[in-house]
Write a protein that holds these residues in place. Structure first.
Motif, PDB file in Angstrom:
ATOM      1  N   GLU A   1     -15.398   4.667  15.805  1.00 55.19           N
ATOM      2  CA  GLU A   1     -15.267   4.730  17.261  1.00 55.19           C
ATOM      3  C   GLU A   1     -15.258   3.336  17.883  1.00 55.19           C
ATOM      4  O   GLU A   1     -15.973   2.444  17.415  1.00 55.19           O
ATOM      5  CB  GLU A   1     -16.467   5.483  17.868  1.00 55.19           C
ATOM      6  N   GLY A   2     -14.519   3.159  18.932  1.00 54.85           N
ATOM      7  CA  GLY A   2     -14.593   1.926  19.717  1.00 54.85           C
ATOM      8  C   GLY A   2     -13.819   0.780  19.093  1.00 54.85           C
ATOM      9  O   GLY A   2     -13.070   0.950  18.136  1.00 54.85           O
ATOM     10  N   ALA A   3     -14.037  -0.405  19.673  1.00 56.53           N
ATOM     11  CA  ALA A   3     -13.256  -1.572  19.276  1.00 56.53           C
ATOM     12  C   ALA A   3     -13.439  -1.917  17.810  1.00 56.53           C
ATOM     13  O   ALA A   3     -12.518  -2.378  17.148  1.00 56.53           O
ATOM     14  CB  ALA A   3     -13.635  -2.764  20.155  1.00 56.53           C
ATOM     15  N   VAL A   4     -14.637  -1.719  17.281  1.00 61.19           N
ATOM     16  CA  VAL A   4     -14.865  -1.998  15.871  1.00 61.19           C
ATOM     17  C   VAL A   4     -13.902  -1.181  15.004  1.00 61.19           C
ATOM     18  O   VAL A   4     -13.485  -1.604  13.930  1.00 61.19           O
ATOM     19  CB  VAL A   4     -16.343  -1.726  15.507  1.00 61.19           C
ATOM     20  N   GLY A   5     -13.539  -0.031  15.507  1.00 61.22           N
ATOM     21  CA  GLY A   5     -12.628   0.842  14.769  1.00 61.22           C
ATOM     22  C   GLY A   5     -11.234   0.271  14.616  1.00 61.22           C
ATOM     23  O   GLY A   5     -10.446   0.751  13.807  1.00 61.22           O
ATOM     24  N   GLU A   6     -10.938  -0.778  15.366  1.00 57.40           N
ATOM     25  CA  GLU A   6      -9.622  -1.393  15.219  1.00 57.40           C
ATOM     26  C   GLU A   6      -9.564  -2.334  14.026  1.00 57.40           C
ATOM     27  O   GLU A   6      -8.569  -3.012  13.801  1.00 57.40           O
ATOM     28  CB  GLU A   6      -9.271  -2.182  16.500  1.00 57.40           C
ATOM     29  N   TYR A   7     -10.671  -2.382  13.287  1.00 52.77           N
ATOM     30  CA  TYR A   7     -10.778  -3.448  12.316  1.00 52.77           C
ATOM     31  C   TYR A   7      -9.673  -3.471  11.266  1.00 52.77           C
ATOM     32  O   TYR A   7      -8.995  -4.471  11.082  1.00 52.77           O
ATOM     33  CB  TYR A   7     -12.147  -3.402  11.625  1.00 52.77           C
ATOM     34  N   ASN A   8      -9.474  -2.380  10.562  1.00 46.32           N
ATOM     35  CA  ASN A   8      -8.552  -2.408   9.428  1.00 46.32           C
ATOM     36  C   ASN A   8      -7.410  -1.397   9.516  1.00 46.32           C
ATOM     37  O   ASN A   8      -6.298  -1.681   9.116  1.00 46.32           O
ATOM     38  CB  ASN A   8      -9.325  -2.167   8.125  1.00 46.32           C
ATOM     39  N   GLY A   9      -7.711  -0.236  10.033  1.00 49.19           N
ATOM     40  CA  GLY A   9      -6.748   0.857   9.981  1.00 49.19           C
ATOM     41  C   GLY A   9      -5.440   0.571  10.682  1.00 49.19           C
ATOM     42  O   GLY A   9      -4.389   1.035  10.257  1.00 49.19           O
ATOM     43  N   LYS A  10      -5.495  -0.209  11.743  1.00 48.08           N
ATOM     44  CA  LYS A  10      -4.305  -0.514  12.537  1.00 48.08           C
ATOM     45  C   LYS A  10      -3.212  -1.222  11.731  1.00 48.08           C
ATOM     46  O   LYS A  10      -2.071  -1.326  12.183  1.00 48.08           O
ATOM     47  CB  LYS A  10      -4.695  -1.463  13.685  1.00 48.08           C
ATOM     48  N   PHE A  11      -3.603  -1.794  10.597  1.00 53.49           N
ATOM     49  CA  PHE A  11      -2.673  -2.665   9.884  1.00 53.49           C
ATOM     50  C   PHE A  11      -2.071  -2.019   8.652  1.00 53.49           C
ATOM     51  O   PHE A  11      -1.444  -2.679   7.852  1.00 53.49           O
ATOM     52  CB  PHE A  11      -3.397  -3.967   9.527  1.00 53.49           C
ATOM     53  N   MET A  12      -2.311  -0.703   8.517  1.00 52.49           N
ATOM     54  CA  MET A  12      -1.873  -0.025   7.290  1.00 52.49           C
ATOM     55  C   MET A  12      -0.397   0.333   7.329  1.00 52.49           C
ATOM     56  O   MET A  12      -0.015   1.499   7.241  1.00 52.49           O
ATOM     57  CB  MET A  12      -2.748   1.205   7.061  1.00 52.49           C
ATOM     58  N   ILE A  13       0.435  -0.664   7.463  1.00 54.41           N
ATOM     59  CA  ILE A  13       1.888  -0.460   7.445  1.00 54.41           C
ATOM     60  C   ILE A  13       2.552  -1.791   7.075  1.00 54.41           C
ATOM     61  O   ILE A  13       2.127  -2.850   7.551  1.00 54.41           O
ATOM     62  CB  ILE A  13       2.405   0.047   8.816  1.00 54.41           C
ATOM     63  N   ASN A  14       3.526  -1.732   6.226  1.00 54.88           N
ATOM     64  CA  ASN A  14       4.344  -2.911   5.893  1.00 54.88           C
ATOM     65  C   ASN A  14       3.566  -4.070   5.278  1.00 54.88           C
ATOM     66  O   ASN A  14       4.029  -5.205   5.347  1.00 54.88           O
ATOM     67  CB  ASN A  14       5.085  -3.426   7.144  1.00 54.88           C
ATOM     68  N   GLN A  15       2.403  -3.788   4.716  1.00 52.98           N
ATOM     69  CA  GLN A  15       1.644  -4.859   4.075  1.00 52.98           C
ATOM     70  C   GLN A  15       1.325  -4.448   2.636  1.00 52.98           C
ATOM     71  O   GLN A  15       1.264  -3.263   2.314  1.00 52.98           O
ATOM     72  CB  GLN A  15       0.350  -5.139   4.842  1.00 52.98           C
ATOM     73  N   MET A  16       1.112  -5.426   1.785  1.00 49.84           N
ATOM     74  CA  MET A  16       0.796  -5.160   0.387  1.00 49.84           C
ATOM     75  C   MET A  16      -0.638  -5.595   0.102  1.00 49.84           C
ATOM     76  O   MET A  16      -1.127  -6.571   0.667  1.00 49.84           O
ATOM     77  CB  MET A  16       1.763  -5.927  -0.537  1.00 49.84           C
ATOM     78  N   VAL A  17      -1.284  -4.872  -0.812  1.00 52.44           N
ATOM     79  CA  VAL A  17      -2.674  -5.171  -1.144  1.00 52.44           C
ATOM     80  C   VAL A  17      -2.756  -6.352  -2.109  1.00 52.44           C
ATOM     81  O   VAL A  17      -1.985  -6.427  -3.064  1.00 52.44           O
ATOM     82  CB  VAL A  17      -3.357  -3.935  -1.764  1.00 52.44           C
ATOM     83  N   LEU A  18      -3.675  -7.253  -1.823  1.00 57.52           N
ATOM     84  CA  LEU A  18      -4.053  -8.293  -2.785  1.00 57.52           C
ATOM     85  C   LEU A  18      -5.491  -8.051  -3.184  1.00 57.52           C
ATOM     86  O   LEU A  18      -6.338  -7.710  -2.350  1.00 57.52           O
ATOM     87  CB  LEU A  18      -3.921  -9.691  -2.172  1.00 57.52           C
ATOM     88  N   ARG A  19      -5.765  -8.236  -4.454  1.00 53.28           N
ATOM     89  CA  ARG A  19      -7.121  -8.068  -4.935  1.00 53.28           C
ATOM     90  C   ARG A  19      -7.662  -9.411  -5.426  1.00 53.28           C
ATOM     91  O   ARG A  19      -6.910 -10.346  -5.695  1.00 53.28           O
ATOM     92  CB  ARG A  19      -7.146  -7.027  -6.072  1.00 53.28           C
ATOM     93  N   GLY A  20      -8.981  -9.478  -5.574  1.00 54.56           N
ATOM     94  CA  GLY A  20      -9.631 -10.679  -6.071  1.00 54.56           C
ATOM     95  C   GLY A  20     -10.281 -11.461  -4.962  1.00 54.56           C
ATOM     96  O   GLY A  20     -10.953 -10.888  -4.087  1.00 54.56           O
ATOM     97  N   ALA A  21     -10.104 -12.753  -4.980  1.00 52.10           N
ATOM     98  CA  ALA A  21     -10.652 -13.657  -3.979  1.00 52.10           C
ATOM     99  C   ALA A  21      -9.996 -14.996  -4.260  1.00 52.10           C
ATOM    100  O   ALA A  21      -9.253 -15.131  -5.222  1.00 52.10           O
ATOM    101  CB  ALA A  21     -12.167 -13.770  -4.104  1.00 52.10           C
ATOM    102  N   SER A  22     -10.255 -15.979  -3.398  1.00 51.12           N
ATOM    103  CA  SER A  22      -9.635 -17.277  -3.650  1.00 51.12           C
ATOM    104  C   SER A  22     -10.668 -18.382  -3.551  1.00 51.12           C
ATOM    105  O   SER A  22     -11.819 -18.146  -3.166  1.00 51.12           O
ATOM    106  CB  SER A  22      -8.499 -17.525  -2.664  1.00 51.12           C
ATOM    107  N   VAL A  23     -10.263 -19.579  -3.905  1.00 51.05           N
ATOM    108  CA  VAL A  23     -11.178 -20.725  -3.847  1.00 51.05           C
ATOM    109  C   VAL A  23     -11.658 -21.025  -2.444  1.00 51.05           C
ATOM    110  O   VAL A  23     -12.644 -21.735  -2.269  1.00 51.05           O
ATOM    111  CB  VAL A  23     -10.495 -21.993  -4.423  1.00 51.05           C
ATOM    112  N   VAL A  24     -10.973 -20.507  -1.438  1.00 48.26           N
ATOM    113  CA  VAL A  24     -11.455 -20.731  -0.068  1.00 48.26           C
ATOM    114  C   VAL A  24     -12.141 -19.498   0.508  1.00 48.26           C
ATOM    115  O   VAL A  24     -12.457 -19.445   1.687  1.00 48.26           O
ATOM    116  CB  VAL A  24     -10.311 -21.208   0.874  1.00 48.26           C
TER     117      VAL A  24
END
Lengths: 381, 381, 381, 381
Positions: free
Chosen positions: B329-352
């Motif tokens: 609910e609320g603004a926090v809910g905009e965190y990730n779901g809004k972006f579930m289109i046209n993007q590819m998943v990367l796994r792991g982490a990086s040096v930064v």
């Protein structure tokens, strides 16, 4: 038998073009569509390039320039006309393209009469399926071109293709468990349906009926196009930038909703299935009503328990390779795999899909902002 | 303890900015990046807006204009500065933003000293994770801005972050079967990792080492950027339109390959892990060498058997919701779901990536043409 | 007499279309050009809208939708089709548009037989001049569309319109002094030629011959397209952005220079007058050879002393109002004044200009980057 | 004396920057503007590149990279930073650029103390005029950047530069006849003012006062922005595409008109001179009120009979070469001639123009859609 199927397909294409004037064969007002002339030449070129040139002894190419003119994305075959310049190609004329069709048909009949081997048969089947796809594209593109014409031309007064209704309502239950997904059997199929494999599904429900115009109008009246909360971030940007406020082809005239159909302007039928919406719109509607779109796996599993076939149905699945997907050698290999990015899967079929082109494992795909295909919404939860 | 974690994160952000001059805080040369000043203000705004305003009695907003200036995509919170104009905002000054940080930190410490309930703790954890994400973005964006400067500025002479090597080689076997995917445990996690669920995987292998610069150079020398056969259709269009012929930041100088790093221009280390490539490039490379990219499920399952953490790794999985994904609910809910289109998943982490920000279930995501993240290739087959 | 001139003009338009197939009437591949069908309908609409509707008692509009379809920039007359969608309008068909022409012609003949007053005569003269302009545009646009076709269609095998040569060479002297500029006399003229007025000219010389293909090729071989010193700043940007390296329609094939003409692909004739260059190119060439382009006043003053009429000739004069320029009332007033910004004056006429449309005071105008008109270079110093 | 003028100009530039924070020196939010840091470095580079490197024996370049970084359009001097990336160049820092100024100033003083010849003196005068131009640009660009900031930063609370009023009203008569136009005298002037020559003018009148905010508001209230009849065709397209409905920097707040000034947001003063309008707007206003804009020749001839200097004034003259215009050899020759296309002449000076930079023969020029200069309207008829 194969020759009959071949002839039938080729006749169907011609029949679709009967209501056209010569002028209608030419325009390409948007880059994603193609002129009818290009469609009827391109499907012919496929048979010539992929089959006759390789397998019919003594075959003489109809015209060496046609390969350049009517190739599409098959980069492997060589240079081709820039996609967005297809509408500039007035020559060869339409009659010349029909001569090309006749010439290739005669040669194909010779080849098919010669007891061809399985490789050839497979390619002919692919060519037939390819032509069936372009039959649908031809009507989609024509509708789009006609819709830009202030005179709202009528393609067919008897067939507006926009008044399909569902008889059945309620929800189909999908039980949790493992299901086999992908093409199985003997008939024709595309490479992207292969790789039958196991998918584990959670418990869910899928609607027996598609969303209707009336239900969607309710959503519009409740501000569905004005509340970013229901939209994907890129969907909202698309809606804002293009000022989208209703399905493609809908127009409000004196307070009433009409839409352009291949039978001209018609009043919206509130009970008919909604069509010509983008994935972005479908996703926002599903969020608004508290549901979601089904995955393509849920759809395939449940597809025996609801009626489908009048509208392509957006799924929530990105268009990606099934496990073990293999790209075929050569230009034919460019068929489907090249497009497995940034597109969403649609399942089902539509009223402009060739009847023989419809099966539960079929994976259609479009970019999420595209609206000119006959696309509708089936909800899941 | 939470306050210590809070303080540590806030200190880390400041430490990252130590080498910056005031001038470096300002520019936004491309729309997808943000100025360092914006990053350090925005992460602070998150604590103020999502936590202090709601939960700290008597809290007085530091400056009412900051909400407008340093909100990002949280449409739910109200109007915000146009994304591409962030680089025009010279006032408030950098020192004023640091005052803002101090003010918010003092208030946060008060709140955290007051025995906060679980809702608050969850939000603080989210705020910390959010700031860790922006620590990484800050360095990515800074590298991009500096790379445009013909003087090749040095951020840190000791830490070029581009010379990581794999010790282990060969392949990890993944057996066919069912696996549980998604976050499990007690620690912090994002909403998009939830919905632990079963995935059925086919038998496959995944490489223990990432692709090296030397291997990629071999591919470049063999014409990898010139043969459309290896590329997705949209990848090839992107490569042509932008004239891409090497990883971002690589430059050929007098016949030698160099790249811009946060330590300035450096010779390419052939044995180091490749970075800064798009999904399109990763996919083409995998095709060329006869392999493929792993799915995010394969990656998660096998991740205990190879070393990872220096480079984000492109997977072949589109970024989509796990079954049962719920938007909060609320603004926090905009965190990730809004972006579930046209993007590819990367796994792991990086040096930064912040050390505490790294876990096997983490789902990072970028558009397939993006290169400015530290992204590399792990092959599967 | 006026009716004869009317009939002649209308017949000329039809004659120009004789070599066209129905398909050729449709395309609009670039926004600045229009389909032949649109041209032949639009010039007809001008007579209907500006004359018949107002002055012929009992006149019944041919089709109320045509006003919307075939209006151009006359915003005063009402809504109109978006310019870049003209190529989508397949209906009305070409034959229907010819019926429209016949219907309007019959009505015009009735009106002209009725002893019309001077206002009507003036409008008919304007309509005739307007149609003559569109005759030229029709051929320009057709050439552009055909040039995009890899089959290089032939419009007329006998008339390639690109082999005109100057017999006379050397320079015409223009003495310092005052000259009267602008239309004088009784015949037809446009509003932008009126306002005959005094111009003071300095001493100068103007070339008797136009620049030839051979002279321009010499410039090309000497790097004219590669040295920014000769170019206007915006000209150089245009040249770089569009990768312009030769006149429009020129193509190098196996080391030889050819160009697309309305007779198909032809070898460049080195002695013929150069054509299809932009103002930017003309200006750079003049700088390179140490000359300049003439002003439109110099051109008009000297025009009796050289031969002209095969090519429009770029002048160094921006297209601006003569002193006392008055905009006429109503839609007719939109004719020329609206365009007096960012365009350069061309003087003369071209091989595709109607003979009766050629006079020394005529002010043609195009944007400085346009190349599809038959434009050449006359030098001054 | 020259050294005093040099020092004074250099001091003025520094004085203009006193109210700036370091942050303010960096942004370039639009391509047509430049960062303050770039301005103060670029004017310094001009002295170093055009004068010190050539004429001061033993001069050592301050930093070899600065030529690349702070060159502008002088293609003749070599490669340069892409214009739209100026805002990304955080290093060298602002202090380093001030060191550069000091270093160059010291060297210039040495050169000026050495009894320089006329060539050098001319170049120094050009360099001073060049710096004066950039003083004005610096304030124009700063105003534009600040205007994008929702906090409406105050550059100077005492000097809003937008409240100038005319004391005198009525019309100046210009008699028909011949007039000499162009620079005459001994002082500094640009190449584009040279070529003093005769112009024949018709009888006309020119207003003594500029159009006021109140008069323009009257036009706005009468629908001036909504009636295409008053607009040039390209002006109307610009107005529609950019949704322009008031002068740049005007904003309607609670029904009242305010505008952003260098003193922050201020109420519109109805009696003050209008500013920040494009040529398109000026032209439409003049048409609406039944007048026209003066030619630059009318302006120059009448300029002794009205007061001017607070606002640049759009003329109806396209920016073109005077007869006999000569481009100077070398990079200095790129100064003005390169821009003689698609721009309109403005005469006068503005409140942000250096006092010594103002003369009746001065020809300023901008593209017709530009609004960020202090431009106003003087009517003629």
């Amino acid at each position: 038998m194969l020759v009959e199927q071949y002839d039938l397909t080729r006749e169907q294409t011609k029949a679709l073009c009967l209501p056209l004037f010569t002028e209608d064969y030419i325009p390409q007002p948007v880059e994603f569509a193609s002129p009818p002339k290009w469609h009827i030449a391109h499907v012919t070129w496929f048979f010539e390039e992929m089959i006759l040139k390789k397998y019919l002894d003594g075959y003489v190419e109809f015209d060496p320039q046609f390969c350049f003119l009517f190739n599409s994305y098959y980069a492997g075959v060589g240079e081709r006309t820039k996609r967005f310049e297809r509408g500039a190609i007035t020559r060869p004329t339409v009659s010349r393209v029909y001569e090309y069709r006749d010439y290739v048909d005669a040669s194909m009949r010779m080849l098919l009469a010669s007891n061809p081997d399985q490789d050839i048969i497979d390619l002919v089947m692919l060519g037939i399926a390819h032509e069936e796809q372009h039959q649908e594209l031809l009507l989609m593109d024509l509708k789009h071109t006609f819709s830009l014409n202030p005179t709202s031309p009528v393609y067919s007064s008897s067939r507006d293709l926009m008044e399909e209704k569902d008889a059945d309502h309620g929800w189909v239950d999908i039980n949790q468990g493992q299901y086999e997904i992908g093409f199985v059997g003997q008939g024709f199929h595309f490479d992207n349906e292969l790789g039958r494999h196991t998918q584990h599904l959670a418990k869910s429900q899928i609607s027996k009926a598609l969303v209707t115009n009336g239900e969607y109008l309710e959503y519009m009246k409740n501000g569905g196009y004005d509340d970013f909360n229901f939209w994907l971030d890129e969907g909202w940007a698309w809606r804002q930038e293009n000022n989208v406020a209703c399905p493609l082809y809908w127009r409000q005239i004196d307070g009433e909703w009409w839409h352009y159909t291949l039978s001209g302007m018609r009043r919206i039928d509130l009970d008919a299935q909604l069509a010509h919406i983008s994935f972005y719109e479908a996703s926002a509607y599903a969020n608004w009503i508290g549901c979601r779109l089904p995955t393509e796996f849920e759809w395939e599993v449940a597809s025996t328990e609801f009626s489908w076939g009048n509208r392509w149905e957006w799924t929530s699945s990105a268009y990606q390779a099934y496990p073990g997907f293999e790209i075929r050698e050569g230009a034919v290999g460019e068929y489907n795999g090249k497009f497995m990015i940034n597109q969403m899967v649609l399942r089902g079929a539509s009223v402009v899909t060739a009847a023989s082109h419809s099966r539960a494992s079929y994976r259609n795909f479009f970019h999420p902002h595209m609206q000119w295909q006959y696309s509708g919404i089936r909800l899941a939860r």
